[in-house]
Write a protein that holds these residues in place. Structure first.
Motif, PDB file in Angstrom:
ATOM      1  N   VAL A 240       1.931  10.490   3.632  1.00  0.00           N
ATOM      2  CA  VAL A 240       0.755   9.682   3.312  1.00  0.00           C
ATOM      3  C   VAL A 240       0.264  10.010   1.898  1.00  0.00           C
ATOM      4  O   VAL A 240      -0.071   9.121   1.114  1.00  0.00           O
ATOM      5  CB  VAL A 240      -0.368   9.908   4.340  1.00  0.00           C
ATOM      6  CG1 VAL A 240      -1.621   9.127   3.952  1.00  0.00           C
ATOM      7  CG2 VAL A 240       0.088   9.501   5.732  1.00  0.00           C
ATOM      8  N   SER A 243       2.449   8.394  -0.662  1.00  0.00           N
ATOM      9  CA  SER A 243       2.254   6.940  -0.738  1.00  0.00           C
ATOM     10  C   SER A 243       0.993   6.572  -1.513  1.00  0.00           C
ATOM     11  O   SER A 243       0.889   5.470  -2.058  1.00  0.00           O
ATOM     12  CB  SER A 243       2.187   6.344   0.668  1.00  0.00           C
ATOM     13  OG  SER A 243       0.979   6.699   1.316  1.00  0.00           O
ATOM     14  N   THR A 297      -6.446   4.143   6.133  1.00  0.00           N
ATOM     15  CA  THR A 297      -5.937   4.522   4.809  1.00  0.00           C
ATOM     16  C   THR A 297      -4.676   3.730   4.493  1.00  0.00           C
ATOM     17  O   THR A 297      -3.556   4.189   4.711  1.00  0.00           O
ATOM     18  CB  THR A 297      -5.662   6.033   4.762  1.00  0.00           C
ATOM     19  OG1 THR A 297      -6.836   6.739   5.128  1.00  0.00           O
ATOM     20  CG2 THR A 297      -5.223   6.471   3.376  1.00  0.00           C
ATOM     21  N   ASP A 298      -4.847   2.548   3.995  1.00  0.00           N
ATOM     22  CA  ASP A 298      -3.740   1.662   3.621  1.00  0.00           C
ATOM     23  C   ASP A 298      -3.543   1.762   2.106  1.00  0.00           C
ATOM     24  O   ASP A 298      -4.474   1.505   1.340  1.00  0.00           O
ATOM     25  CB  ASP A 298      -4.083   0.236   4.023  1.00  0.00           C
ATOM     26  CG  ASP A 298      -2.940  -0.736   3.771  1.00  0.00           C
ATOM     27  OD1 ASP A 298      -2.021  -0.401   2.993  1.00  0.00           O
ATOM     28  OD2 ASP A 298      -2.967  -1.833   4.353  1.00  0.00           O
ATOM     29  N   GLY A 370       7.727   1.517   7.848  1.00  0.00           N
ATOM     30  CA  GLY A 370       6.510   1.316   7.070  1.00  0.00           C
ATOM     31  C   GLY A 370       5.317   2.082   7.606  1.00  0.00           C
ATOM     32  O   GLY A 370       5.449   3.101   8.294  1.00  0.00           O
ATOM     33  N   GLU A 371       4.135   1.549   7.283  1.00  0.00           N
ATOM     34  CA  GLU A 371       2.889   2.215   7.655  1.00  0.00           C
ATOM     35  C   GLU A 371       2.640   2.195   9.154  1.00  0.00           C
ATOM     36  O   GLU A 371       1.874   3.016   9.668  1.00  0.00           O
ATOM     37  CB  GLU A 371       1.709   1.532   6.939  1.00  0.00           C
ATOM     38  CG  GLU A 371       1.744   1.654   5.427  1.00  0.00           C
ATOM     39  CD  GLU A 371       1.650   3.085   4.971  1.00  0.00           C
ATOM     40  OE1 GLU A 371       0.849   3.842   5.551  1.00  0.00           O
ATOM     41  OE2 GLU A 371       2.389   3.453   4.042  1.00  0.00           O
ATOM     42  N   ILE A 374       3.335   5.547  10.926  1.00  0.00           N
ATOM     43  CA  ILE A 374       2.311   6.557  10.663  1.00  0.00           C
ATOM     44  C   ILE A 374       1.023   6.215  11.398  1.00  0.00           C
ATOM     45  O   ILE A 374       0.402   7.068  12.038  1.00  0.00           O
ATOM     46  CB  ILE A 374       2.065   6.679   9.148  1.00  0.00           C
ATOM     47  CG1 ILE A 374       3.326   7.218   8.457  1.00  0.00           C
ATOM     48  CG2 ILE A 374       0.867   7.579   8.868  1.00  0.00           C
ATOM     49  CD1 ILE A 374       3.233   7.274   6.955  1.00  0.00           C
ATOM     50  N   ASP A 375       0.624   4.932  11.334  1.00  0.00           N
ATOM     51  CA  ASP A 375      -0.609   4.522  12.008  1.00  0.00           C
ATOM     52  C   ASP A 375      -0.510   4.719  13.516  1.00  0.00           C
ATOM     53  O   ASP A 375      -1.503   5.067  14.173  1.00  0.00           O
ATOM     54  CB  ASP A 375      -0.915   3.055  11.695  1.00  0.00           C
ATOM     55  CG  ASP A 375      -1.365   2.850  10.252  1.00  0.00           C
ATOM     56  OD1 ASP A 375      -1.685   3.858   9.593  1.00  0.00           O
ATOM     57  OD2 ASP A 375      -1.383   1.698   9.791  1.00  0.00           O
TER      58      ASP A 375
END
Length: 420
Positions: A240, A243, A297-298, A370-371, A374-375
């Motif tokens: 994170v 990124s 947190t994008d 992708g995200e 993590i999300d």
């Protein structure tokens, strides 16, 4: 007669032995934590990207497996020898990392390294419970945790700085040096276990009842649900950070630990004054909220950095309250003669939660692109924390029922320990 002797000559809570223990804990926690942010990239360079989830999982596996043994040895051989053993493992592993340059060699060393946290914290918590009064355990655990948190805070930042400006080998050897200093301090400390036995291998044979302390079941369940998030953070927060363009992957740990330190300084006596359950209820809710912030947190959001650092602050605040309170709660529930076993049971939950969280987040990273991967890890962490909130709320309500007087004293917080 008590099996333990106080190391204090006066009424002061903070004796020389206590301060030595605090400094030793600082060095120990800095030793093993300074390498954590750099290990995923290090393992990837060795050709083991698909095993990133095992970095923490293997470490916590042996830590958890060794807990029942460390609890028994703590209650029979002594507190100080078990603490010293944990620091010795850190010293040896830090020294050997630069020489094991294959994926399987690295993972084997991670497995061995886990014995360090499987032994030292168990004996440390029992030592503190021996030398402080029950009504000040929360305060004492908070102060001890303050030094531990400082090590956890400075360690990753120091490790990333050494790796970036010097080399990974310098970082590993510095980790080893910190552990060696911790050992030197421990050897100056008096033992608190009076009726000690010499070590013999027969002590490693465990009876069924020695594997788990039933009196520590409530804190075990709560910590298991809470600590899943720690495994997730340790595994994915470096990704994170990258990124978001944050070069030093240890800064998240620094920020959340500073927040944890502030909470410990300001509220170290809160669970002694208001009770363990109310404090844990609040702190676990804060933990769940911090996971929500991390989901927000994008990297494409201009407010991403704000959410990221705010999440670090709330995450640190939650553990600043959680850690000393749950340790004090476990000590409250334990019998004096089996205090090491109770502490070991509590830490089994910590290791199991971290290990499962690390494995789950590693799997999600490799199977959900992708995200979203993590999300998903943060979402599961938040959900489990909410389950712990509901459980704590239930326990709290049970104590308010007619016929149960309201309890604030530290040594009367048990709900599930054979109480009728």
């Amino acid at each position: 007669m008590s099996r333990f002797r106080s190391t204090s000559r006066g009424p002061s809570l903070y004796t020389l032995s206590f301060w030595l223990l605090c400094v030793s804990n600082f060095l120990f926690s800095a030793s093993f934590s300074m390498m954590i942010p750099e290990l995923p990239d290090y393992l990837t360079k060795l050709g083991g990207r698909e095993y990133v989830g095992l970095i923490i999982a293997l470490f916590t596996l042996t830590a958890g497996v060794s807990r029942p043994f460390s609890g028994k040895i703590t209650d029979t051989v002594g507190r100080v020898p078990v603490m010293a053993f944990g620091s010795i493992v850190c010293f040896l592993c830090g020294f050997l990392y630069p020489y094991l340059l294959t994926v399987w060699g690295f993972l084997t060393l991670r497995l061995i390294h886990g014995f360090s946290t499987g032994t030292k914290p168990t004996a440390t918590s029992a030592y503190v419970a021996d030398v402080v009064p029950a009504t000040r355990r929360g305060e004492a655990m908070g102060m001890l945790g303050l030094f531990t948190a400082m090590g956890m805070s400075l360690g990753p930042a120091i490790g990333s700085w050494l790796a970036d400006d010097y080399s990974m080998n310098v970082m590993f050897w510095t980790s080893s040096a910190f552990a060696l200093l911790s050992i030197g301090i421990l050897l100056q400390m008096p033992e608190t276990l009076v009726n000690r036995q010499p070590f013999r291998f027969g002590l490693l044979r465990l009876k069924r009842e020695e594997l788990f302390d039933k009196q520590a079941l409530p804190p075990f369940l709560v910590l298991l649900l809470q600590s899943f998030s720690s495994g997730v953070i340790l595994t994915v927060i470096g990704t994170v950070s990258a990124s978001l363009g944050i070069a030093n992957k240890g800064l998240f740990f620094t920020v959340y630990t500073i927040a944890s330190l502030a909470v410990r300084l300001l509220f170290s006596k809160s669970s002694d004054r208001y009770g363990r359950l109310p404090i844990l209820f609040i702190s676990t809710a804060v933990l769940a909220f911090s996971m929500v912030l991390l989901i927000m947190t994008d990297p494409s959001d201009r407010n991403a950095h704000s959410w990221f650092w705010t999440a670090a602050i709330f995450y640190g605040m939650s553990w600043g309250m959680n850690s000393p309170t749950i340790q004090a709660w476990t000590a409250d529930l334990s019998d004096e003669a089996t205090r090491g076993r109770a502490m070991a049971t509590m830490y089994i939950a910590l290791e199991a939660g971290i290990g499962i969280g690390a494995l789950a987040s590693g799997w999600l990273l490799n199977h959900i692109t992708g995200e979203a991967g993590i999300d998903s890890s943060f979402a599961v962490s938040g959900g489990l924390a909410l389950i712990a909130v509901f459980y704590l709320g239930w326990l709290w309500r049970q104590r308010q029922k007619p016929g149960r007087h309201r309890i604030n004293e530290a040594d009367e917080m048990a709900l599930i320990d054979g109480e009728s």
